[in-house]
Structure formats: C-alpha cells, structure tokens
Design a protein around this motif. Structure first.
Motif, mmCIF file in Angstrom:
data_model
loop_
_atom_site.group_PDB
_atom_site.id
_atom_site.type_symbol
_atom_site.label_atom_id
_atom_site.label_comp_id
_atom_site.label_asym_id
_atom_site.label_seq_id
_atom_site.Cartn_x
_atom_site.Cartn_y
_atom_site.Cartn_z
ATOM 1 N N ARG A 3 47.257 39.015 34.728
ATOM 2 C CA ARG A 3 47.279 38.163 36.084
ATOM 3 C C ARG A 3 47.471 36.717 35.416
ATOM 4 O O ARG A 3 46.869 36.633 34.387
ATOM 5 N N ARG A 4 48.018 36.051 36.094
ATOM 6 C CA ARG A 4 48.072 34.582 35.536
ATOM 7 C C ARG A 4 47.614 33.498 37.007
ATOM 8 O O ARG A 4 48.010 33.873 38.049
ATOM 9 N N VAL A 5 46.700 32.607 36.523
ATOM 10 C CA VAL A 5 46.453 31.697 37.465
ATOM 11 C C VAL A 5 46.522 30.351 36.781
ATOM 12 O O VAL A 5 46.257 30.239 35.540
ATOM 13 N N PHE A 6 46.858 29.457 37.540
ATOM 14 C CA PHE A 6 47.100 27.965 37.181
ATOM 15 C C PHE A 6 45.904 27.092 37.976
ATOM 16 O O PHE A 6 45.735 27.315 38.981
ATOM 17 N N VAL A 7 45.427 26.223 37.291
ATOM 18 C CA VAL A 7 44.308 25.381 37.821
ATOM 19 C C VAL A 7 44.699 23.871 37.663
ATOM 20 O O VAL A 7 44.745 23.643 36.442
ATOM 21 N N GLU A 8 44.746 23.158 38.731
ATOM 22 C CA GLU A 8 44.927 21.551 38.583
ATOM 23 C C GLU A 8 43.943 20.817 39.270
ATOM 24 O O GLU A 8 43.445 21.360 40.484
ATOM 25 N N LYS A 9 43.530 19.911 38.672
ATOM 26 C CA LYS A 9 42.545 19.164 39.531
ATOM 27 C C LYS A 9 43.139 18.219 40.866
ATOM 28 O O LYS A 9 44.270 17.849 40.613
ATOM 29 N N ARG A 10 42.348 18.124 41.700
ATOM 30 C CA ARG A 10 42.869 17.444 42.955
ATOM 31 C C ARG A 10 42.747 15.967 42.548
ATOM 32 O O ARG A 10 42.288 15.345 41.798
ATOM 33 N N ARG A 37 51.239 15.770 35.788
ATOM 34 C CA ARG A 37 50.121 16.458 36.323
ATOM 35 C C ARG A 37 49.725 17.385 35.119
ATOM 36 O O ARG A 37 50.585 17.705 34.427
ATOM 37 N N LEU A 38 48.375 17.860 35.187
ATOM 38 C CA LEU A 38 48.310 18.717 33.954
ATOM 39 C C LEU A 38 47.295 19.891 34.637
ATOM 40 O O LEU A 38 46.795 19.716 35.647
ATOM 41 N N LEU A 39 47.898 21.135 34.161
ATOM 42 C CA LEU A 39 47.299 22.271 34.659
ATOM 43 C C LEU A 39 46.830 23.347 33.556
ATOM 44 O O LEU A 39 47.450 23.168 32.414
ATOM 45 N N ASN A 40 45.901 23.972 33.746
ATOM 46 C CA ASN A 40 45.402 24.697 32.782
ATOM 47 C C ASN A 40 45.821 26.212 33.272
ATOM 48 O O ASN A 40 45.637 26.549 34.453
ATOM 49 N N ARG A 41 46.204 27.020 32.360
ATOM 50 C CA ARG A 41 47.058 28.297 32.697
ATOM 51 C C ARG A 41 46.346 29.302 31.941
ATOM 52 O O ARG A 41 45.939 28.970 30.860
ATOM 53 N N TYR A 42 45.896 30.089 32.732
ATOM 54 C CA TYR A 42 44.888 31.476 32.162
ATOM 55 C C TYR A 42 45.798 32.748 32.516
ATOM 56 O O TYR A 42 45.912 32.920 33.505
ATOM 57 N N ASP A 43 45.990 33.529 31.396
ATOM 58 C CA ASP A 43 46.565 34.873 31.491
ATOM 59 C C ASP A 43 45.281 35.627 31.079
ATOM 60 O O ASP A 43 44.816 35.732 29.990
ATOM 61 N N VAL A 44 45.024 36.707 32.152
ATOM 62 C CA VAL A 44 43.732 37.476 31.732
ATOM 63 C C VAL A 44 44.631 38.913 31.861
ATOM 64 O O VAL A 44 45.306 39.533 32.829
ATOM 65 N N PRO A 63 36.088 25.043 43.216
ATOM 66 C CA PRO A 63 36.836 25.105 44.464
ATOM 67 C C PRO A 63 36.930 23.637 44.966
ATOM 68 O O PRO A 63 37.903 23.213 45.680
ATOM 69 N N GLN A 64 35.980 22.840 44.771
ATOM 70 C CA GLN A 64 35.883 21.389 45.605
ATOM 71 C C GLN A 64 36.716 20.534 44.717
ATOM 72 O O GLN A 64 36.954 19.412 45.310
ATOM 73 N N GLY A 65 37.001 20.830 43.568
ATOM 74 C CA GLY A 65 37.837 19.806 42.645
ATOM 75 C C GLY A 65 39.233 20.080 42.420
ATOM 76 O O GLY A 65 39.752 19.577 41.499
ATOM 77 N N ASP A 66 39.397 21.505 42.334
ATOM 78 C CA ASP A 66 40.685 22.009 41.944
ATOM 79 C C ASP A 66 41.446 22.662 42.886
ATOM 80 O O ASP A 66 40.943 23.168 43.931
ATOM 81 N N PHE A 67 42.863 22.678 42.470
ATOM 82 C CA PHE A 67 43.656 23.644 43.250
ATOM 83 C C PHE A 67 44.155 24.725 42.626
ATOM 84 O O PHE A 67 44.043 24.599 41.194
ATOM 85 N N VAL A 68 44.186 25.908 43.029
ATOM 86 C CA VAL A 68 44.373 27.178 42.336
ATOM 87 C C VAL A 68 45.587 27.661 42.680
ATOM 88 O O VAL A 68 46.138 27.865 43.897
ATOM 89 N N TYR A 69 46.645 28.241 41.797
ATOM 90 C CA TYR A 69 47.627 28.726 42.035
ATOM 91 C C TYR A 69 48.039 29.883 41.293
ATOM 92 O O TYR A 69 47.633 30.114 40.111
ATOM 93 N N GLU A 70 47.842 31.140 41.956
ATOM 94 C CA GLU A 70 48.338 32.447 41.310
ATOM 95 C C GLU A 70 49.435 32.851 41.093
ATOM 96 O O GLU A 70 50.302 32.678 41.938
ATOM 97 N N GLY A 71 49.916 33.082 39.896
ATOM 98 C CA GLY A 71 51.373 33.669 39.526
ATOM 99 C C GLY A 71 52.322 32.614 39.324
ATOM 100 O O GLY A 71 52.901 32.465 38.182
ATOM 101 N N SER A 72 52.413 31.560 39.896
ATOM 102 C CA SER A 72 53.399 30.214 39.748
ATOM 103 C C SER A 72 52.536 28.926 40.345
ATOM 104 O O SER A 72 51.868 29.238 41.156
ATOM 105 N N PHE A 73 53.186 27.815 40.157
ATOM 106 C CA PHE A 73 52.726 26.610 40.751
ATOM 107 C C PHE A 73 53.946 25.779 41.138
ATOM 108 O O PHE A 73 55.148 25.920 40.810
ATOM 109 N N PRO A 74 53.731 24.970 42.201
ATOM 110 C CA PRO A 74 54.837 24.259 42.717
ATOM 111 C C PRO A 74 55.337 23.363 41.916
ATOM 112 O O PRO A 74 54.604 22.400 41.334
ATOM 113 N N VAL A 75 56.822 23.100 41.656
ATOM 114 C CA VAL A 75 57.356 22.011 40.774
ATOM 115 C C VAL A 75 58.383 21.233 41.740
ATOM 116 O O VAL A 75 59.464 22.209 42.241
#
Length: 158
Positions: A3-10, A37-44, A63-75
């Motif tokens: 599973r992949r998740v991307f985390v980006e600061k708001r 933009r900087l995102l951290n990508r986590y593959d689990v 949750p209060q400071g990050d956007f979370v995208y599962e699978g892919s992120f908008p470009v």
C-alpha cells in the motif's frame, strides 16, 4: 500486498518546501520556478487494511497539518515530479522509525516499509533545468532517483 501513501504539509506548515524553493531559485538561478511541493512517500508491505488506516493518521501524518493521498497524488499540468530514495544498504531513519511505530501500534511484527521524498516543481521548468535540480538534490553517495511505479515487493534484491 503493498500500500502506498503520500503525505504533504498543508499551506502554512510547508516551511521546508518554501526554504527549498528559495534555495533552488538562488543557487541555480531558476526564475521560472514558481512553486515547489514536498511529499513523503511511504510504501508498506503486508499490513492489514485496518492497521494501515490506523497508521496513516497515527504514524505517517498529522491530520491537522498534512494532506494525505492514498495511492497517488494530484499533479497539475504545469508541474513536474520526481522522487528521491536512499540507496540500498543506506540507513533510512524515517522508514525505520515508521516501521517501529507501526509495530508498537499493532503489537505485531514489523512491516516492510520504504520511504521516498517526492519533489513537485511548478512552473516552466525545462528538461535542462530539471536535470540541474536533480543533480543539486540527489547526493549520489547515499541516494538515487526513485521509480514512481509501485514495486511488486519491498525486499531488496542484490
């Protein structure tokens, strides 16, 4: 299963991205670079769905400071993205800490986990400038450009 998740600061919390943008503009003289933009990508790997959902908001993101995208992120159309990861054999503190936290959270085995840093550049960035940015950001001694594709496994093959 991976599973992949991307985390980006708001906006407002994305201080590191703003500093890197200014550094690139100044060091490489990139006036056409409009945003970054900087995102951290986590593959689990091999983590049940319920445990993964818990880990997303308790380990990977705030949750209060990050956007979370599962699978892919908008470009957007005027954005270009690439990822940077540590070379095999290099210690990845972010991946190790996240795996330890998940193990504590689930009270089970430590999952396979890999991290990468995704850089998204906004503006009229030429192929030449993109190559310069990659050389500037990737330290060939300890890191490399990461594939944007989801791997079949996180096991390191030598």
């Amino acid at each position: 299963m991976i599973r992949r998740v991307f985390v980006e600061k708001r906006p407002g919390f994305d201080v590191e991205a703003g500093q890197l943008l200014e550094d690139l503009r100044e060091s490489l003289q990139l006036s056409s670079l409009e945003g970054l933009r900087l995102l951290n990508r986590y593959d689990v790997e091999d983590l049940p769905e319920a445990d993964f959902k818990n880990a997303v908001n308790q380990v990977f993101a705030e949750p209060q400071g990050d956007f979370v995208y599962e699978g892919s992120f908008p470009v957007a159309e005027n954005e270009r993205a690439f990822a940077i990861e540590f070379l095999p054999g290099q210690y990845d503190q972010r991946a190790d800490s996240a795996a330890q936290c998940i193990q504590i959270l689930t009270q089970g085995a430590r999952p396979g986990l890999a991290c990468a840093r995704v850089v998204v550049l906004k503006g009229a960035v030429s192929d030449y400038d993109l190559a310069r940015i990659r050389r500037f950001l990737i330290n060939a001694v300890d890191s490399r450009e990461a594939s944007m594709e989801l791997p079949a496994t996180l096991a390191t093959v030598f």
